[in-house]
Design a protein around this motif. Sequence first.
Motif, PDB file in Angstrom:
ATOM      1  N   SER A  40      28.467   6.344  39.633  1.00 20.98           N
ATOM      2  CA  SER A  40      29.772   6.395  39.366  1.00 20.98           C
ATOM      3  C   SER A  40      30.116   7.843  39.151  1.00 20.98           C
ATOM      4  N   ASN A  42      32.664   8.777  37.396  1.00 21.46           N
ATOM      5  CA  ASN A  42      32.845   8.902  35.764  1.00 21.46           C
ATOM      6  C   ASN A  42      31.434   9.327  35.057  1.00 21.46           C
ATOM      7  N   GLN A  64      29.986   4.457  45.555  1.00 18.72           N
ATOM      8  CA  GLN A  64      29.358   4.286  44.083  1.00 18.72           C
ATOM      9  C   GLN A  64      28.631   3.078  44.179  1.00 18.72           C
ATOM     10  N   GLY A  67      29.944   1.432  40.344  1.00 17.86           N
ATOM     11  CA  GLY A  67      31.344   1.870  39.989  1.00 17.86           C
ATOM     12  C   GLY A  67      31.862   0.828  38.834  1.00 17.86           C
ATOM     13  N   LYS A  70      37.459  -1.524  34.089  1.00 27.47           N
ATOM     14  CA  LYS A  70      37.663  -1.741  32.590  1.00 27.47           C
ATOM     15  C   LYS A  70      36.881  -2.959  32.048  1.00 27.47           C
ATOM     16  N   TRP A  75      33.427  -2.258  39.822  1.00 28.55           N
ATOM     17  CA  TRP A  75      34.211  -1.706  40.770  1.00 28.55           C
ATOM     18  C   TRP A  75      33.933  -1.814  42.077  1.00 28.55           C
ATOM     19  N   SER A  85      37.377   8.458  42.409  1.00 30.68           N
ATOM     20  CA  SER A  85      37.546   9.776  41.712  1.00 30.68           C
ATOM     21  C   SER A  85      37.597   9.865  40.344  1.00 30.68           C
ATOM     22  N   THR A  86      37.014  11.040  39.835  1.00 31.21           N
ATOM     23  CA  THR A  86      37.369  11.198  38.406  1.00 31.21           C
ATOM     24  C   THR A  86      37.859  12.601  38.366  1.00 31.21           C
ATOM     25  N   ASP A 134      47.374  -0.345  35.892  1.00 27.47           N
ATOM     26  CA  ASP A 134      46.918  -0.653  37.272  1.00 27.47           C
ATOM     27  C   ASP A 134      48.213  -0.525  37.955  1.00 27.47           C
ATOM     28  N   ILE A 145      42.432   2.316  37.079  1.00 29.35           N
ATOM     29  CA  ILE A 145      42.119   3.648  36.430  1.00 29.35           C
ATOM     30  C   ILE A 145      41.310   3.465  35.051  1.00 29.35           C
ATOM     31  N   ILE A 163      39.642   7.249  38.577  1.00 27.70           N
ATOM     32  CA  ILE A 163      40.706   6.545  39.758  1.00 27.70           C
ATOM     33  C   ILE A 163      40.143   5.806  40.845  1.00 27.70           C
ATOM     34  N   GLY A 164      40.334   4.647  41.115  1.00 28.16           N
ATOM     35  CA  GLY A 164      39.826   3.875  41.880  1.00 28.16           C
ATOM     36  C   GLY A 164      41.284   3.519  42.841  1.00 28.16           C
TER      37      GLY A 164
HETATM   38  C1  BTN Z   1      39.767  -1.079  36.419  1.00 32.16           C
HETATM   39  O1  BTN Z   1      39.140  -2.037  35.837  1.00 32.16           O
HETATM   40  O2  BTN Z   1      40.954  -1.172  36.576  1.00 32.16           O
HETATM   41  C2  BTN Z   1      39.472   0.461  36.344  1.00 32.16           C
HETATM   42  C3  BTN Z   1      38.599   0.897  37.513  1.00 32.16           C
HETATM   43  C4  BTN Z   1      38.131   2.281  37.840  1.00 32.16           C
HETATM   44  C5  BTN Z   1      37.452   2.626  38.864  1.00 32.16           C
HETATM   45  C6  BTN Z   1      37.329   4.007  39.142  1.00 32.16           C
HETATM   46  S1  BTN Z   1      36.433   4.400  40.680  1.00 32.16           S
HETATM   47  C7  BTN Z   1      36.325   5.991  40.137  1.00 32.16           C
HETATM   48  C8  BTN Z   1      35.792   5.946  38.944  1.00 32.16           C
HETATM   49  N1  BTN Z   1      34.370   5.981  38.771  1.00 32.16           N
HETATM   50  C9  BTN Z   1      33.834   4.685  38.185  1.00 32.16           C
HETATM   51  O3  BTN Z   1      32.790   4.114  38.062  1.00 32.16           O
HETATM   52  N2  BTN Z   1      35.221   3.814  37.847  1.00 32.16           N
HETATM   53  C10 BTN Z   1      36.244   4.563  38.278  1.00 32.16           C
END
Ligand code: BTN
Length: 275
Positions: A40, A42, A64, A67, A70, A75, A85-86, A134, A145, A163-164
């Motif tokens: 990930s 993050n 990832q 990933g 929320k 993800w 991206s982070t 979102d 995000i 941010i995905g």
């Molecule tokens: C959501 O659930 O709406 C948030 C999703 C966030 C996904 C991004 S992808 C890059 C970063 N690394 C992760 O593990 N998650 C975020």
Amino acid sequence: MKSPGIYSELPDPLLPELIEKEGVPARFAGKIKHYLKIESTNDEARRAAEAGAPEGTVFLAEAQTRGRGKLGRSWYSKWGEGIYSTLLLRPAMKPAQASLITLLSAVAVGESLRRILAPLYAERMEIDLKWPNDVLLNGKKLCGILCEMSLGAEGIQFVLVGIGINVAQRRFPPGLDKTATSLYLETGAFFPRPKLVAALLERFDFWYQRLLEGDSGSIIAEWNRLSSYAAGREVIVDKGGDAVRGRTAGLSAAGALRLVLPDGSIEEIFSGEIL
Ligand code: BTN
């Protein structure tokens, strides 16, 4: 380890040099890290932040394996199809103020998408923000995000903005396909990811600088302008197990969602999810 052959199947790898060629704000220039496959971005950013990585470091991965979304969700992060991206930030401000980063991130994504899509599709693409962050395209989720803050005795140590963005997915797994979409699915076109990342960093820098200068009002105003959820929408908000129904009435100065409840009173919701 990167071997040159690995990119032959990827038309638009997220290589720092390709992104920098598009122009990148000074805050992020020279600080873009690229990974092929990691758990990930993050989690990688957190490790780097704890080891002292500076504000403005950007972590990008082609795939990832864990990933995170929320509320403990995962993800969908398939190889080469999205932007994973982070951004690592070290804002000198109170935690309450920094919570606006979550809103400004969505504004930055929405504006960068508009910039990329507008010349080709003019008014046909409907970009929307769903509180808190979102980003929807034609009613389906295009971007998620995940903001995470680390606090120490002295206040904020760092903020991670994950941010995905779904770019080139041709399909999503069953279930997810009802709610998620990609730029390809909505337009039939492939958008080069380095260009999108550069546009995102530019817009993010613009709004983050506003926040650093104490101008949270313009962030809230822009969020309200871009979101069909901002006002007059009947919604149910899950506040973490406890659902509340009401009509949206804009965001408060602190970024809370204002809901007019059936009895006419107004509730300000600081965290939750619109169902
Ligand atoms: C959501 O659930 O709406 C948030 C999703 C966030 C996904 C991004 S992808 C890059 C970063 N690394 C992760 O593990 N998650 C975020």
